[in-house]
Design a protein around this motif. Sequence first.
Motif, PDB file in Angstrom:
ATOM      1  N   MET A   1      52.935  51.537  27.859  1.00  0.00           N
ATOM      2  CA  MET A   1      53.208  50.252  28.473  1.00  0.00           C
ATOM      3  C   MET A   1      54.164  49.491  27.557  1.00  0.00           C
ATOM      4  SD  MET A   1      50.444  47.430  29.695  1.00  0.00           S
ATOM      5  CE  MET A   1      49.876  48.515  30.977  1.00  0.00           C
ATOM      6  N   THR A   2      55.256  49.042  28.095  1.00  0.00           N
ATOM      7  CA  THR A   2      56.281  48.414  27.260  1.00  0.00           C
ATOM      8  C   THR A   2      55.999  46.944  26.983  1.00  0.00           C
ATOM      9  OG1 THR A   2      57.612  47.987  29.224  1.00  0.00           O
ATOM     10  CG2 THR A   2      58.094  49.988  28.001  1.00  0.00           C
ATOM     11  N   THR A   3      55.377  46.226  27.913  1.00  0.00           N
ATOM     12  CA  THR A   3      55.031  44.829  27.648  1.00  0.00           C
ATOM     13  C   THR A   3      53.621  44.782  27.079  1.00  0.00           C
ATOM     14  OG1 THR A   3      54.167  44.522  29.876  1.00  0.00           O
ATOM     15  CG2 THR A   3      56.466  43.918  29.526  1.00  0.00           C
ATOM     16  N   ARG A   4      53.313  43.692  26.431  1.00  0.00           N
ATOM     17  CA  ARG A   4      51.963  43.551  25.903  1.00  0.00           C
ATOM     18  C   ARG A   4      50.972  43.589  27.054  1.00  0.00           C
ATOM     19  NH1 ARG A   4      52.227  38.187  23.074  1.00  0.00           N
ATOM     20  NH2 ARG A   4      50.061  38.255  23.691  1.00  0.00           N
ATOM     21  N   GLN A   5      49.851  44.225  26.819  1.00  0.00           N
ATOM     22  CA  GLN A   5      48.831  44.346  27.862  1.00  0.00           C
ATOM     23  C   GLN A   5      48.441  42.989  28.429  1.00  0.00           C
ATOM     24  OE1 GLN A   5      46.189  48.268  26.939  1.00  0.00           O
ATOM     25  NE2 GLN A   5      45.247  46.368  26.450  1.00  0.00           N
ATOM     26  N   LYS A   6      48.237  42.026  27.541  1.00  0.00           N
ATOM     27  CA  LYS A   6      47.798  40.705  27.979  1.00  0.00           C
ATOM     28  C   LYS A   6      48.824  40.096  28.942  1.00  0.00           C
ATOM     29  CE  LYS A   6      46.179  36.302  26.168  1.00  0.00           C
ATOM     30  NZ  LYS A   6      45.871  35.520  24.984  1.00  0.00           N
ATOM     31  N   ASP A   7      50.104  40.227  28.608  1.00  0.00           N
ATOM     32  CA  ASP A   7      51.170  39.703  29.476  1.00  0.00           C
ATOM     33  C   ASP A   7      51.212  40.456  30.802  1.00  0.00           C
ATOM     34  OD1 ASP A   7      51.847  37.938  27.433  1.00  0.00           O
ATOM     35  OD2 ASP A   7      53.444  39.232  26.667  1.00  0.00           O
ATOM     36  N   TYR A   8      51.076  41.764  30.737  1.00  0.00           N
ATOM     37  CA  TYR A   8      51.077  42.597  31.934  1.00  0.00           C
ATOM     38  C   TYR A   8      49.926  42.192  32.854  1.00  0.00           C
ATOM     39  CZ  TYR A   8      50.407  46.661  34.930  1.00  0.00           C
ATOM     40  OH  TYR A   8      50.237  47.479  36.014  1.00  0.00           O
ATOM     41  N   LEU A   9      48.742  42.026  32.276  1.00  0.00           N
ATOM     42  CA  LEU A   9      47.581  41.672  33.075  1.00  0.00           C
ATOM     43  C   LEU A   9      47.700  40.275  33.671  1.00  0.00           C
ATOM     44  CD1 LEU A   9      44.815  43.325  30.904  1.00  0.00           C
ATOM     45  CD2 LEU A   9      45.523  43.999  33.218  1.00  0.00           C
ATOM     46  N   GLN A  10      48.268  39.352  32.911  1.00  0.00           N
ATOM     47  CA  GLN A  10      48.467  37.989  33.438  1.00  0.00           C
ATOM     48  C   GLN A  10      49.436  38.020  34.618  1.00  0.00           C
ATOM     49  OE1 GLN A  10      46.963  34.882  32.544  1.00  0.00           O
ATOM     50  NE2 GLN A  10      47.914  34.458  34.509  1.00  0.00           N
ATOM     51  N   ALA A  11      50.518  38.767  34.478  1.00  0.00           N
ATOM     52  CA  ALA A  11      51.489  38.886  35.566  1.00  0.00           C
ATOM     53  C   ALA A  11      50.858  39.573  36.780  1.00  0.00           C
ATOM     54  CB  ALA A  11      52.717  39.656  35.093  1.00  0.00           C
ATOM     55  N   THR A  12      50.043  40.569  36.538  1.00  0.00           N
ATOM     56  CA  THR A  12      49.370  41.283  37.627  1.00  0.00           C
ATOM     57  C   THR A  12      48.394  40.360  38.344  1.00  0.00           C
ATOM     58  OG1 THR A  12      49.610  43.392  36.481  1.00  0.00           O
ATOM     59  CG2 THR A  12      47.900  43.271  38.165  1.00  0.00           C
ATOM     60  N   LYS A  13      47.629  39.596  37.581  1.00  0.00           N
ATOM     61  CA  LYS A  13      46.677  38.636  38.155  1.00  0.00           C
ATOM     62  C   LYS A  13      47.407  37.652  39.069  1.00  0.00           C
ATOM     63  CE  LYS A  13      43.398  35.109  36.586  1.00  0.00           C
ATOM     64  NZ  LYS A  13      44.065  33.824  36.441  1.00  0.00           N
ATOM     65  N   THR A  14      48.516  37.139  38.598  1.00  0.00           N
ATOM     66  CA  THR A  14      49.309  36.186  39.381  1.00  0.00           C
ATOM     67  C   THR A  14      49.863  36.852  40.640  1.00  0.00           C
ATOM     68  OG1 THR A  14      49.882  34.943  37.395  1.00  0.00           O
ATOM     69  CG2 THR A  14      51.315  34.660  39.309  1.00  0.00           C
ATOM     70  N   ALA A  15      50.452  38.034  40.483  1.00  0.00           N
ATOM     71  CA  ALA A  15      51.073  38.729  41.615  1.00  0.00           C
ATOM     72  C   ALA A  15      50.058  39.090  42.701  1.00  0.00           C
ATOM     73  CB  ALA A  15      51.781  39.993  41.126  1.00  0.00           C
ATOM     74  N   LEU A  16      48.839  39.410  42.287  1.00  0.00           N
ATOM     75  CA  LEU A  16      47.826  39.794  43.265  1.00  0.00           C
ATOM     76  C   LEU A  16      47.079  38.596  43.840  1.00  0.00           C
ATOM     77  CD1 LEU A  16      46.363  42.976  41.538  1.00  0.00           C
ATOM     78  CD2 LEU A  16      47.927  42.871  43.494  1.00  0.00           C
ATOM     79  N   GLY A  17      47.350  37.425  43.302  1.00  0.00           N
ATOM     80  CA  GLY A  17      46.718  36.220  43.821  1.00  0.00           C
ATOM     81  C   GLY A  17      45.262  36.068  43.423  1.00  0.00           C
ATOM     82  N   ALA A  18      44.869  36.718  42.338  1.00  0.00           N
ATOM     83  CA  ALA A  18      43.491  36.574  41.856  1.00  0.00           C
ATOM     84  C   ALA A  18      43.351  35.211  41.191  1.00  0.00           C
ATOM     85  CB  ALA A  18      43.158  37.691  40.871  1.00  0.00           C
ATOM     86  N   ASN A  19      42.298  34.486  41.536  1.00  0.00           N
ATOM     87  CA  ASN A  19      42.073  33.164  40.958  1.00  0.00           C
ATOM     88  C   ASN A  19      41.386  33.228  39.605  1.00  0.00           C
ATOM     89  OD1 ASN A  19      43.181  31.640  43.146  1.00  0.00           O
ATOM     90  ND2 ASN A  19      41.368  32.185  44.318  1.00  0.00           N
ATOM     91  N   THR A  20      40.609  34.272  39.382  1.00  0.00           N
ATOM     92  CA  THR A  20      39.876  34.418  38.125  1.00  0.00           C
ATOM     93  C   THR A  20      40.027  35.845  37.613  1.00  0.00           C
ATOM     94  OG1 THR A  20      37.816  35.134  39.167  1.00  0.00           O
ATOM     95  CG2 THR A  20      38.128  32.742  38.901  1.00  0.00           C
ATOM     96  N   TRP A  21      39.707  36.012  36.345  1.00  0.00           N
ATOM     97  CA  TRP A  21      39.742  37.359  35.764  1.00  0.00           C
ATOM     98  C   TRP A  21      38.661  38.230  36.393  1.00  0.00           C
ATOM     99  CZ3 TRP A  21      43.905  38.912  33.589  1.00  0.00           C
ATOM    100  CH2 TRP A  21      44.723  38.009  32.915  1.00  0.00           C
ATOM    101  N   ASP A  22      37.524  37.634  36.709  1.00  0.00           N
ATOM    102  CA  ASP A  22      36.464  38.402  37.367  1.00  0.00           C
ATOM    103  C   ASP A  22      36.921  38.899  38.737  1.00  0.00           C
ATOM    104  OD1 ASP A  22      34.842  37.991  35.180  1.00  0.00           O
ATOM    105  OD2 ASP A  22      33.500  36.568  36.174  1.00  0.00           O
TER     106      ASP A  22
END
Length: 69
Positions: free
Chosen positions: A1-22
């Motif tokens: 993974m070229t971007t930091r995991q945390k950044d990747y996951l934050q972008a994924t959360k936003t793109a998928l429209g998840a309101n919470t990490w859970d």
Amino acid sequence: MTTRQKDYLQATKTALGANTWDELAEMAGVAPRALKTYRMPEGSGDYRTMPRPMQKVFEMLLAEKKKEG
């Protein structure tokens, strides 16, 4: 993974429209605690590298979302 995991996951959360990490964890079928370890700072003792199969799940979810428009 070229971007930091945390950044990747934050972008994924936003793109998928998840309101919470859970909610994101539920979408991906992973325990919330596991997802939390993937978001930890890399120097943390609790940090875990996200397994490739988990990355694939997020890639599939993102691809499905893109198809939906």
